[in-house]
Design a protein around this motif. Structure first.
Motif, short mmCIF file in Angstrom:
data_model
loop_
_atom_site.label_atom_id
_atom_site.label_comp_id
_atom_site.label_asym_id
_atom_site.label_seq_id
_atom_site.Cartn_x
_atom_site.Cartn_y
_atom_site.Cartn_z
N LEU A 192 0.83 -1.21 0.00
CA LEU A 192 0.00 0.00 0.00
C LEU A 192 0.86 1.26 0.00
O LEU A 192 0.58 2.22 -0.73
CB LEU A 192 -0.93 0.00 1.22
N ILE A 256 -10.15 -2.15 2.29
CA ILE A 256 -9.04 -2.95 1.77
C ILE A 256 -8.77 -4.06 2.78
O ILE A 256 -8.57 -3.79 3.96
CB ILE A 256 -7.76 -2.10 1.58
N HIS A 261 -7.69 -8.41 -1.46
CA HIS A 261 -7.19 -7.37 -2.36
C HIS A 261 -5.69 -7.42 -2.63
O HIS A 261 -5.12 -6.44 -3.12
CB HIS A 261 -7.56 -5.99 -1.79
N PHE A 262 -5.05 -8.56 -2.34
CA PHE A 262 -3.61 -8.67 -2.57
C PHE A 262 -3.27 -9.99 -3.26
O PHE A 262 -3.93 -11.00 -3.06
CB PHE A 262 -2.84 -8.59 -1.25
N LEU A 271 -0.99 -5.29 -4.55
CA LEU A 271 -2.43 -5.10 -4.69
C LEU A 271 -2.90 -5.77 -5.97
O LEU A 271 -2.25 -5.65 -7.01
CB LEU A 271 -2.78 -3.61 -4.75
N GLY A 275 -8.06 -4.25 -5.75
CA GLY A 275 -7.45 -3.44 -4.70
C GLY A 275 -6.91 -2.13 -5.22
O GLY A 275 -7.06 -1.08 -4.57
N ARG A 276 -6.27 -2.17 -6.39
CA ARG A 276 -5.75 -0.93 -6.99
C ARG A 276 -6.88 0.05 -7.29
O ARG A 276 -6.75 1.24 -7.04
CB ARG A 276 -4.96 -1.25 -8.26
#
Length: 332
Positions: A192, A256, A261-262, A271, A275-276
Motif C-alpha cells: 500500500l 481494503i 485485495h492482494f 495489490l 485493490g488498486r
C-alpha cells in the motif's frame, strides 16, 4: 476521475480522430482529450508514435508502471513553460540555498506526521505519545543542528522510522509492518505504501510540468539521472496527508482487506486489480477534497495545494520569500 485517467488492465491505447481510444478484449473505451491532463498505465499497454505525437500536442503526460506497481517512467510532452533564465536561478538556488530548502521540506514532514499521530492520540491511541513527544522535544532540535544534507537525511530517516513504528497501534494485526521494504514490497502494508507513494510521485511530476520549475534540479534528494528528483522533494510534505491517511482510512474501515485485495507470492506482495481500483478511487477523492486555505481565505483542493507549493518554491528562488511547504494544521 476528472483530469486523471487510470488504465488498470492490458490493452492498446491509440488516437481515434480527436479522442483517445483504449481497446480491451475487442471493446473500445473512449477518453476525451479536453478533460485529460495525465494517464496512468498500471498494466501492459501498447502505444504507437502517432499516439505520442497527439499526446504531446495536447500536453498530456503518461506515467508507466511495472509489474510490481513501481514507477517505470513518464512520457513527458515537450516543455511549454521552460525558461532558461529561471533554470539558471534554480541551479543557483541549489548551490546556495539547498540546506534551507531541504530543512524546510523535512520540517514540514515532521509537522504533518505530528498532526496525523495526534489525531490517533485524541482517539485513545495513547501509545503514539512517545513519538509525538519526540517530534516536539528532539526532532526540531536535531533538524536545526544538521548542517549537511547527509545529516538532514538522517533526521528525516529517523522521523519516518518512528512513524512506521506506530502502525502497530493504528492498524489491525494483519497489516503490521516489521520494516519498510520497497522493491518489491513484501507484505500488504508495504504494498500500500509503495503504491500510494508512486501515485503521488507521478501526480507531482504532472503538477511540476505545468510550472517553470525544472524536474531535474532537486534540493533534499540528490539530483538523479534516472528520476525526476524534484518531484520527490515536493511530494514529501503530502505523503502523511494523501498517502498514509488514505491507507489508514481504507484499512481501518475494511475497504481494503488482506484476503481479498492482494496477490501474495514467495518474495513479494502486490495489490490486485480490484485493490488498486479501490485505492485509486480513495486517493483521487482525497486529492480533490477541499479545505479553507489559511492565507487565501478560499477553498482549495489538496491537488491545488501541491501546485501552490511549487509556486512557493518559485517565489523563494526568485524573491527569497520563505519557503514553507504545506502545513496540515495551519492549512497553508
Amino acid at each position: 476521475m476528472g483530469s486523471t485517467k487510470y488504465i488498470t488492465s492490458m490493452g492498446e491505447l491509440t488516437r481515434k480522430d480527436n479522442s483517445l481510444c483504449f481497446r480491451k478484449d475487442g471493446k473500445n473505451v473512449y477518453i476525451p482529450v479536453e478533460n485529460t491532463k495525465e494517464i496512468y498505465c498500471l498494466s501492459e499497454v501498447s502505444i504507437n508514435t502517432k499516439l505520442l505525437d497527439f499526446l504531446s500536442r495536447n500536453k498530456i503526460t503518461v506515467h508507466f508502471f511495472n509489474y510490481y506497481d513501481g514507477y517505470s517512467g513518464t512520457f513527458y510532452p515537450r516543455d511549454c513553460y521552460n525558461s532558461g533564465r529561471f533554470l539558471v536561478k534554480q541551479v543557483d538556488a541549489y548551490n546556495t540555498k539547498r540546506l534551507i530548502i531541504a530543512k524546510s521540506i523535512v520540517e514540514s514532514i515532521g509537522k504533518n506526521i505530528y498532526e496525523v499521530l495526534y489525531h490517533y492520540y485524541k482517539h485513545d491511541k495513547k501509545e503514539v505519545k512517545e513519538t509525538i513527544d519526540w517530534i516536539k522535544e528532539e526532532f526540531y532540535e536535531n533538524l536545526k543542528n544538521a548542517n549537511q544534507i547527509e545529516q538532514i537525511l538522517q533526521v528525516e530517516g529517523e522521523l519516518w522510522q518512528r512513524f512506521y513504528s506506530n502502525f502497530k497501534y493504528m492498524l489491525p494485526e494483519d497489516f503490521v509492518m516489521n520494516k519498510r521494504v520497497k522493491r518489491p514490497p513484501d507484505n500488504p502494508i508495504n504494498a500500500l505504501i509503495s503504491f500510494g507513494n508512486t501515485l503521488l510521485y507521478a501526480k507531482t511530476i504532472t503538477t511540476i510540468y505545468h510550472t517553470h520549475l525544472d524536474q531535474r534540479i532537486s534540493f533534499l534528494h540528490a539530483p538523479s539521472e534516472r528520476r525526476f528528483s524534484l518531484s520527490l522533494d515536493i511530494s514529501e510534505a503530502f505523503k502523511p496527508i494523501l498517502v498514509f491517511k488514505t491507507i489508514f482510512d481504507l484499512v481501518n474501515n475494511r475497504r481494503i482487506q488482506v484476503n481479498k485485495h492482494f496477490d501474495k507470492k514467495v518474495n513479494y506482495c502486490l495489490l490486485n486489480e480490484e485493490g488498486r481500483k479501490i485505492f485509486i478511487t480513495a486517493f483521487e477523492e482525497r486529492l480533490e477534497s477541499v479545505f479553507l486555505h489559511g492565507k487565501l481565505n478560499r477553498k482549495v483542493s489538496y491537488k491545488t495545494a501541491i501546485k501552490l507549493d511549487c509556486y512557493k518554491l518559485i517565489k523563494f528562488i526568485l524573491e527569497d520569500v520563505d519557503f514553507k511547504p504545506f502545513d496540515l494544521k495551519e492549512k497553508i
